[in-house]
Design a protein around this motif. Structure first.
Motif, mmCIF file in Angstrom:
data_model
loop_
_atom_site.group_PDB
_atom_site.id
_atom_site.type_symbol
_atom_site.label_atom_id
_atom_site.label_comp_id
_atom_site.label_asym_id
_atom_site.label_seq_id
_atom_site.Cartn_x
_atom_site.Cartn_y
_atom_site.Cartn_z
ATOM 1 N N ASP A 110 60.410 85.239 89.898
ATOM 2 C CA ASP A 110 60.269 85.998 88.575
ATOM 3 C C ASP A 110 59.968 87.429 89.169
ATOM 4 O O ASP A 110 59.918 88.489 88.920
ATOM 5 C CB ASP A 110 60.685 86.420 86.940
ATOM 6 C CG ASP A 110 61.101 87.606 86.543
ATOM 7 O OD1 ASP A 110 62.467 87.782 86.199
ATOM 8 O OD2 ASP A 110 60.382 87.552 85.752
ATOM 9 N N VAL A 111 58.688 87.670 89.140
ATOM 10 C CA VAL A 111 57.674 88.349 89.983
ATOM 11 C C VAL A 111 57.027 89.053 91.611
ATOM 12 O O VAL A 111 58.027 90.311 91.657
ATOM 13 C CB VAL A 111 56.221 88.156 89.192
ATOM 14 C CG1 VAL A 111 55.368 89.455 90.547
ATOM 15 C CG2 VAL A 111 56.321 88.391 87.747
ATOM 16 N N PHE A 112 57.579 88.540 92.297
ATOM 17 C CA PHE A 112 57.136 88.132 93.779
ATOM 18 C C PHE A 112 59.035 88.326 94.599
ATOM 19 O O PHE A 112 59.056 88.159 95.448
ATOM 20 C CB PHE A 112 56.600 86.930 93.903
ATOM 21 C CG PHE A 112 55.186 86.917 93.658
ATOM 22 C CD1 PHE A 112 54.601 87.848 93.913
ATOM 23 C CD2 PHE A 112 54.071 86.386 92.569
ATOM 24 C CE1 PHE A 112 53.258 88.521 93.206
ATOM 25 C CE2 PHE A 112 53.364 86.299 92.442
ATOM 26 C CZ PHE A 112 52.365 87.688 92.155
ATOM 27 N N MET B 166 54.067 81.091 97.193
ATOM 28 C CA MET B 166 52.981 80.988 95.732
ATOM 29 C C MET B 166 53.016 79.613 95.224
ATOM 30 O O MET B 166 52.168 78.704 95.359
ATOM 31 C CB MET B 166 52.855 81.878 94.970
ATOM 32 C CG MET B 166 52.526 83.423 95.031
ATOM 33 S SD MET B 166 50.908 83.958 96.017
ATOM 34 C CE MET B 166 50.325 83.066 94.746
ATOM 35 N N ASN B 167 54.504 79.368 94.394
ATOM 36 C CA ASN B 167 54.482 77.667 94.187
ATOM 37 C C ASN B 167 53.605 76.656 94.919
ATOM 38 O O ASN B 167 53.361 75.724 94.443
ATOM 39 C CB ASN B 167 56.441 77.224 93.299
ATOM 40 C CG ASN B 167 55.868 78.538 92.301
ATOM 41 O OD1 ASN B 167 55.422 79.047 91.788
ATOM 42 N ND2 ASN B 167 57.923 78.899 92.268
ATOM 43 N N LEU C 202 45.273 88.416 86.887
ATOM 44 C CA LEU C 202 46.433 89.414 87.892
ATOM 45 C C LEU C 202 48.053 89.130 87.682
ATOM 46 O O LEU C 202 48.468 90.044 87.394
ATOM 47 C CB LEU C 202 45.675 88.778 89.451
ATOM 48 C CG LEU C 202 46.661 89.747 90.392
ATOM 49 C CD1 LEU C 202 46.056 91.362 89.858
ATOM 50 C CD2 LEU C 202 46.258 89.325 91.797
ATOM 51 N N LEU C 203 48.382 87.589 87.725
ATOM 52 C CA LEU C 203 49.264 87.332 87.419
ATOM 53 C C LEU C 203 49.660 88.597 85.598
ATOM 54 O O LEU C 203 51.177 88.676 85.882
ATOM 55 C CB LEU C 203 49.885 86.429 87.396
ATOM 56 C CG LEU C 203 51.245 85.869 87.185
ATOM 57 C CD1 LEU C 203 51.959 86.662 88.755
ATOM 58 C CD2 LEU C 203 51.811 83.974 87.571
ATOM 59 N N SER C 204 48.937 87.827 84.921
ATOM 60 C CA SER C 204 49.835 88.739 83.397
ATOM 61 C C SER C 204 49.864 90.590 83.622
ATOM 62 O O SER C 204 50.549 90.946 82.849
ATOM 63 C CB SER C 204 48.755 88.877 82.514
ATOM 64 O OG SER C 204 47.362 87.966 82.984
ATOM 65 N N VAL C 205 48.295 90.557 84.386
ATOM 66 C CA VAL C 205 48.661 91.876 84.796
ATOM 67 C C VAL C 205 50.504 92.756 85.582
ATOM 68 O O VAL C 205 51.209 93.543 84.749
ATOM 69 C CB VAL C 205 47.804 93.029 85.216
ATOM 70 C CG1 VAL C 205 47.944 94.152 85.815
ATOM 71 C CG2 VAL C 205 46.439 92.558 84.163
ATOM 72 N N LEU C 206 50.825 91.974 86.083
ATOM 73 C CA LEU C 206 51.724 92.317 86.941
ATOM 74 C C LEU C 206 52.756 91.980 86.414
ATOM 75 O O LEU C 206 53.784 92.997 85.795
ATOM 76 C CB LEU C 206 51.609 91.116 87.975
ATOM 77 C CG LEU C 206 50.725 91.825 89.321
ATOM 78 C CD1 LEU C 206 51.533 90.375 90.534
ATOM 79 C CD2 LEU C 206 50.965 93.031 89.691
ATOM 80 N N VAL C 207 53.106 91.607 85.529
ATOM 81 C CA VAL C 207 54.498 90.468 84.149
ATOM 82 C C VAL C 207 53.827 91.749 83.393
ATOM 83 O O VAL C 207 55.418 92.177 83.041
ATOM 84 C CB VAL C 207 53.740 88.888 83.690
ATOM 85 C CG1 VAL C 207 54.911 89.152 82.318
ATOM 86 C CG2 VAL C 207 54.104 87.892 84.524
ATOM 87 N N VAL D 268 53.285 94.987 83.716
ATOM 88 C CA VAL D 268 54.161 96.147 84.578
ATOM 89 C C VAL D 268 54.895 96.343 84.633
ATOM 90 O O VAL D 268 55.906 96.925 84.227
ATOM 91 C CB VAL D 268 53.624 95.993 85.800
ATOM 92 C CG1 VAL D 268 53.460 97.316 86.597
ATOM 93 C CG2 VAL D 268 51.333 96.226 85.590
ATOM 94 N N LYS D 269 56.096 94.685 84.936
ATOM 95 C CA LYS D 269 56.857 95.347 85.280
ATOM 96 C C LYS D 269 57.924 94.295 84.503
ATOM 97 O O LYS D 269 59.260 95.467 84.668
ATOM 98 C CB LYS D 269 57.663 93.234 86.619
ATOM 99 C CG LYS D 269 59.081 93.157 86.364
ATOM 100 C CD LYS D 269 59.221 91.649 87.429
ATOM 101 C CE LYS D 269 60.906 91.852 87.178
ATOM 102 N NZ LYS D 269 61.634 90.869 88.720
#
Length: 373
Positions: free
Chosen positions: A82-84, A92-93, A351-356, A358-359
């Motif tokens: 969903d993010v990338f 990444m998976n 980092l991923l939580s911040v990106l989520v 922001v999105k």
């Protein structure tokens, strides 16, 4: 790939079991050598580093749950897509699948080494590794409810081992903890880093989350589970520091098992044999959870049956056991996976939580602008 999963009702687990899941995945083979590793970094203030490591884990867990609650019922595989996007997200998976498979391998091989050193020095590595892998694959094929059940039974069935440490406490010298805070900040922080390598496993919550019934309670029970682990690790470190002389702890590879050696029971002189045997029940949830989460990627990424992925990864790990011939090789592999895990378990989720965040904020703003126009 669907971002959100919709598991059947029969696959869901109660939220309070998350507490046992977190505690069981954190408490594994690393705890037997944790006091020595942290002591080499922070000396007699090692217990402070261990406690701060638990505080750091609590913060990362909070960020992780905060991220998961931004979705209805998503796991890490779906969130990364969903993010990338499809291609980078699946890359990444696959990286995470590799990390979890290596973690499974390291847990198996470290326990094999402990058994060979303490009980059966002539036992071939591949035989015990095969037995552990078959046991794990059998449990994982039962599904997520069986795995969470194994975690519950592991905590309940092995908690008595911690009370056995009351025996070495009778020979402990509390003066070994003094003077407090005599170690400089750099070494205490290094001790926190060393502790974090033994606290890994909580990141698997990002794969369990879709299967929890009462998702609003996940934060509470995950924090309770981590708190119990922190108290356990801190207590064991303090007991080890006070029991061993300074040079003694630095030279003892597995201090927790060494302390079991002084326990004497009627008709049982080598209690550590019992402790090492029961330790398989301690590490079983780790092996099951890592194998389940890694094999889940086969179904989520390439749409294969998960049980095919379980056997493929199990066979790969077993074949890998033939390539470990010396202790230094296992130490190098453990260090590598530990460093990799610090990024995947502690740094990347934040980092991923911040990106989520922001999105989601950007999408809400875009939707509000569209409705206003």
């Amino acid at each position: 790939m669907k971002v959100n999963l919709q598991p059947k009702e029969g696959l869901l687990v109660n939220a309070f079991l998350v507490m046992f899941f977190i505690n069981a995945t954190q408490t594994g083979v690393g705890i037997v050598g944790l006091p020595r590793v942290v002591f080499l970094a922070a000396k007699h203030d090692a217990w402070i580093s261990v406690f701060l490591g638990g505080v750091l884990t609590a913060f990362v867990l909070a960020m992780m749950v905060f991220m998961l609650q931004k979705y209805d019922s998503a796991d890490l595989y779906g969130i990364q897509v969903d993010v990338f996007g499809k291609w980078l997200g699946n890359a990444m998976n696959i990286f995470y699948m590799l990390y979890m498979t290596l973690s499974f391998f390291v847990i198996v091989m470290n326990y094999v080494e402990i058994v060979q050193v303490w009980i059966f020095p002539d036992l071939p590595t591949w035989q015990l590794a095969l037995a552990l892998i078959l046991l794990t694959t059998y449990a994982v094929n039962g599904g997520i409810r069986i795995i969470v059940g194994v975690a519950f039974l592991s905590v309940i069935g092995t908690i008595w081992l911690m009370f056995v440490l009351i025996v070495p406490m009778q020979y402990a010298d509390p003066k070994n903890l003094l003077p407090l805070l005599n170690t400089d900040l750099k070494h205490i922080v290094n001790g926190v880093y060393k502790t974090s390598l033994s606290l890994m496993g909580f990141e698997l919550l990002m794969f369990l989350y879709p299967y929890v019934k009462e998702k609003k309670k996940v934060f509470l029970y995950s924090q309770i589970g981590n708190f119990l682990t922190t108290i356990l690790f801190t207590s064991i470190t303090m007991i080890s520091i006070t029991f061993f002389a300074e040079n003694g702890l630095a030279r003892t590879i597995w201090p927790v098992l060494s302390m079991f050696k002084i326990v004497r029971l009627p008709n049982l002189e080598r209690f550590e044999f019992i402790a090492v045997s029961f330790w398989m029940l301690v590490i079983l949830p780790n092996m099951c959870c890592y194998l389940w989460a890694a094999s889940k990627g086969f179904k989520r990424i390439i749409n294969w049956k998960q049980n095919h992925g379980i056997w493929i990864l199990g066979i790969l790990v077993w074949v890998g056991s033939f390539f470990i011939k010396a202790r230094y090789q296992m130490n190098e592999m453990t260090d590598f996976v530990g460093k990799l895990g610090f990024f995947t378990a502690f740094c990347y989720p934040v980092l991923l939580s911040v990106l989520v965040l922001v999105k989601k904020w950007f999408l809400r703003r875009k939707k509000s602008s569209a409705e206003a126009s």
